[in-house]
Design a protein around this motif. Structure first.
Motif: not given
Length: 185
Positions: A30, A33, A101
């Motif tokens: 992730s 993000s 995410t």
């Protein structure tokens, strides 16, 4: 150690060394993000970096000065939430958080924050909880707003991230406000 049930699918538990691999892989998957709003993904290059973070968190826990916990959803680590420090004299703490995410949009972080706020007021007997978020981070800002926090102000140029300065919105909730909310629900 500390474990709190959030709902039928999720719980919060203090991060321990045994969680380092799983947590690192969540951060790594992730990274883009998370790094949009937080600096730590750029400082987390290997499992040992995550292990060192967990070690620092456990020391803070031992010193009664906050800690980080993992958020598990259906037995998978989904993110982390923490008390960023505790000012015992003022009876105040700040909550920080992030999600992988694939776990966004499930209401998981709002539920985890609600659990952490209840812990702060009922178990730790603190008088105030704060949450800060980058002004442009609408998803993160929605959490304290859903939980009845009051926007107390904006700190301009609070931090530099990726060659830009970000303003920080500060939200606060007092113990009495929380108790009043609970009495009304």
């Amino acid at each position: 150690m500390y474990k709190a049930i959030v709902n039928d699918d999720s719980y919060i538990s203090i991060l321990e060394d045994r969680h380092a691999n799983e947590l690192f892989h969540l951060i790594d998957s992730s990274r883009e993000s998370i790094r949009q709003w937080l600096q730590f993904p750029d400082l987390t290059h290997k499992v040992e970096d995550t292990r060192a973070f967990i070690s620092r968190s456990l020391k803070r826990f031992a010193n009664n000065d906050g800690y980080w916990a993992g958020i598990w959803y259906k037995e998978q680590i989904a993110g982390a939430i923490g008390f960023l420090g505790i000012d015992w004299e003022a009876g105040r703490t700040e909550i920080g958080y992030w999600l992988g995410t694939q776990f966004e949009g499930k209401g998981l972080m709002t539920a985890a924050c609600r659990t952490f706020v209840a812990h702060a007021f009922h178990d730790l007997r603190l008088r105030k909880v704060e949450i800060g978020a980058a002004a442009g981070n609408i998803k993160s800002r929605a959490i304290p707003e859903r939980l009845g926090f009051t926007q107390e102000g904006i700190i301009r140029n609070y931090e530099r991230l990726h060659d830009q300065y970000l303003d920080r919105v500060i939200y606060g909730l007092t113990q009495q406000e929380w108790l009043d909310q609970q009495a009304m629900s």
